[in-house]
Enzyme design. Structure first.
Site, PDB file in Angstrom:
ATOM      1  N   SER A 193       0.873  -1.187  -0.013  1.00  0.00           N
ATOM      2  CA  SER A 193      -0.071   0.057   0.038  1.00  0.00           C
ATOM      3  C   SER A 193       0.864   1.363  -0.075  1.00  0.00           C
ATOM      4  O   SER A 193       1.756   1.272  -0.860  1.00  0.00           O
ATOM      5  CB  SER A 193      -0.880  -0.102   1.124  1.00  0.00           C
ATOM      6  OG  SER A 193      -1.773   1.103   0.921  1.00  0.00           O
ATOM      7  N   GLU A 316      -9.119  -5.357  -4.849  1.00  0.00           N
ATOM      8  CA  GLU A 316      -8.408  -4.184  -3.896  1.00  0.00           C
ATOM      9  C   GLU A 316      -9.522  -3.461  -3.332  1.00  0.00           C
ATOM     10  O   GLU A 316      -9.493  -3.178  -1.655  1.00  0.00           O
ATOM     11  CB  GLU A 316      -7.465  -3.453  -4.657  1.00  0.00           C
ATOM     12  CG  GLU A 316      -6.204  -4.050  -5.338  1.00  0.00           C
ATOM     13  CD  GLU A 316      -5.147  -4.018  -4.212  1.00  0.00           C
ATOM     14  OE1 GLU A 316      -5.529  -3.603  -3.037  1.00  0.00           O
ATOM     15  OE2 GLU A 316      -4.084  -4.452  -4.667  1.00  0.00           O
ATOM     16  N   HIS A 417      -7.506  -5.599  -0.505  1.00  0.00           N
ATOM     17  CA  HIS A 417      -6.371  -4.935  -0.102  1.00  0.00           C
ATOM     18  C   HIS A 417      -5.943  -5.243   1.119  1.00  0.00           C
ATOM     19  O   HIS A 417      -6.621  -5.308   1.972  1.00  0.00           O
ATOM     20  CB  HIS A 417      -6.714  -3.371  -0.260  1.00  0.00           C
ATOM     21  CG  HIS A 417      -5.541  -2.497  -0.012  1.00  0.00           C
ATOM     22  ND1 HIS A 417      -4.727  -2.363  -0.965  1.00  0.00           N
ATOM     23  CD2 HIS A 417      -5.244  -1.587   0.930  1.00  0.00           C
ATOM     24  CE1 HIS A 417      -3.643  -1.528  -0.629  1.00  0.00           C
ATOM     25  NE2 HIS A 417      -4.255  -0.915   0.518  1.00  0.00           N
TER      26      HIS A 417
END
Length: 513
Positions: A193, A316, A417
């Site tokens: 990330s 995600e 995610h």
């Protein structure tokens, strides 16, 4: 009897580590001086050497942030500006230098810390025969708010402080890690990330060249880096929220950090609601530390010539919908707002071009279509733009993480995610009442975790993710073949798995300035 402690002499003093299974761990080692007081909003300074033996049983303070944010800070962790520390997991030194893997945590540039249980480096260290380093760096308003436009002869504010901290940590690794059995000539950075976005940015920062020799970028929001004008306007809004007039901006150094964190959190909440697809606090193209927009720098051939693994997750945005977070647009209205803002931000982006892209997603007005558009704008296409460019001169491997346990599929999170993190570190069940295996799936997940860890650590050893365990061969990525490793219960290598969508987006970077 095996010793339970191990004291190492390094550049700044002696450090006592503690046995953790078959390895030793040193926690809370300072790589820079406290970032408070006169050093608030300034570049990090080297740590002061210490006398005697420093006990490294506990993690250092967490970078200032709220305790009740989505990434909760454990009750036993302290928070403070003396946060620039790192942690080391290493086999007992035997004269044989090991590759070093330096982890940069994620958290949208405003949250997270190296002491999170999911980032415990023991499994990687033990099974991969590597030295693992995790680090804290400044976040939010204290790390990614650019106040440099307010600098005066009497008061200087610097940009990209979080990135400068990461560079300082890597310089510490270069200078000190050999004492802990690490090889400073074989350093791999890996992160997820905003940690992955930090890495793709650092790969275009001249000052960072030579500090790491390979990189793994997991779900990097690589286009979330903004220009100086935008950064200055965000800084103006921050001053309004915190209640400090521009004429008294130097007073920010004297305010309690909690007040700055609260104002930064409010800014971070407002901006993505007003302009979907953007972050309030992120790296800034300051023409100083960061000379160019990172993805554009990759496309100009300006990324460091090092091996790269890069990839994203199939689903995600699902975790942002589940958390009701504004950080990613997850419905039709927000996605439309993102594209409208993109068109306004890039005046030469014709409306028909946006319409063509949206039309490539038949369910664009449904949640699944909106999230697919958001996923590709925020993660998948930036990954491919970088891979296309970097593979022109350096070895590059691309993956897509598709695996989800039955419980995560049932919860409609899927391969959301950050769901790959426990697989990378081998640490499942670190999130309290973790639902991951409520409906089974542990065996397949454990086997996949083993394959990922073997690939990641082989990459650290040899610059190639070739796991010598019978795993499917991972063919390098090129702009001609676009071979991609799809990580699932059974791995597969697929040519250009998102080809029709990639072709529709093209190679022209769409991002906010």
């Amino acid at each position: 009897m095996e010793s339970e402690t191990l004291t190492i002499d390094c550049k700044y003093g002696s450090a006592r580590g503690y046995r953790d299974g078959s390895v030793f761990v040193w926690k809370g080692l300072p790589y820079a001086a406290s970032a408070g007081g006169d050093l608030r909003f300034r570049s990090p300074e080297p740590p002061e050497p210490w006398a005697g033996v420093r006990d490294c049983r506990d993690f250092g303070p967490v970078a200032p942030q709220g305790r009740d944010n989505p990434i909760r800070v454990d009750a036993d962790q302290t928070i403070g500006e003396d946060c620039l520390s790192l942690n080391i997991w290493a086999p007992e030194p035997d004269g044989e230098p090991r590759p070093v893997m330096v982890w940069i945590h994620g958290g949208a540039y405003v949250l997270g810390y190296s002491g999170q249980k999911i980032y415990d480096g023991r499994q990687l260290c033990e099974t991969g025969d590597v030295v693992v380093v995790t680090l804290n760096y400044r976040l939010g308003a204290l790390g990614f708010l650019d106040l440099s436009s307010f600098s005066t002869a009497e008061s200087t504010f610097e940009s990209n402080l979080g990135l400068r901290d990461q560079i300082a940590a890597l310089e510490w690794v270069r200078d000190c890690i050999s004492a802990f059995g690490g090889d400073p000539a074989r350093v791999t950075v890996f992160g997820e990330s905003s940690g992955g976005g930090s890495i793709t940015t650092l790969m275009t920062v001249p000052r960072a060249e030579g500090l790491f020799h390979a990189a793994i970028a997991q779900s990097p929001p690589a286009t979330s880096a903004y220009g100086r004008e935008r950064a200055a306007s965000v800084a103006e809004r921050f001053l309004e929220i915190v209640g400090v007039p521009r004429s008294r901006v130097s007073a920010l150094r004297d305010l309690p950090y909690e007040q700055l964190v609260a104002a930064g959190d409010e800014l971070a909440r407002r901006v993505p609601l007003e302009v979907p697809g953007t972050l309030a606090l992120a790296p800034v193209v300051d023409r100083d530390l960061v000379p160019k927009y990172p993805v554009a720098a990759f496309q100009k051939g300006l990324s460091h010539r090092i091996p790269l693994i890069i990839g994203s997750n199939r689903d995600e945005p699902s975790i942002f919908r589940w958390m009701k977070s504004p950080l990613m647009p997850v419905d039709d209205t927000a996605v439309q707002g993102m594209f409208a803002a993109l068109a306004a931000d890039g005046a030469d982006l014709p409306p028909e071009r946006i319409e063509e892209i949206v039309a490539a997603y038949p369910a664009e007005t449904k949640p699944s279509g909106a999230m697919a558009l958001s996923r590709d704008a925020g993660f998948r296409m930036p990954v491919l733009w970088i891979a296309d460019a970097h593979s022109a001169h350096s070895a590059t491997w691309v993956y897509r993480f598709d695996h989800a346990t039955p419980a995560l599929r049932a919860a409609r999170i899927g391969a959301g995610h950050a769901t790959e993190l426990p697989y990378v570190f081998g640490n499942f069940g670190t999130l309290g009442h973790d639902p991951t295996f409520w409906l089974g799936g542990r065996k397949a997940a454990t086997e996949l975790s083993g394959r990922i860890r073997r690939r990641w650590t082989a990459f650290a050893h040899h610059g190639m993710p070739a796991a010598l365990d019978g795993s499917r061969h991972w063919t390098p990525y090129t702009a001609e073949t676009r071979m991609t490793l799809v990580l699932d219960a059974t791995d597969s290598v697929v040519p250009d798995p998102d080809g029709h969508l990639r072709e529709m987006w093209g190679d022209r970077v769409m991002g906010f300035s």
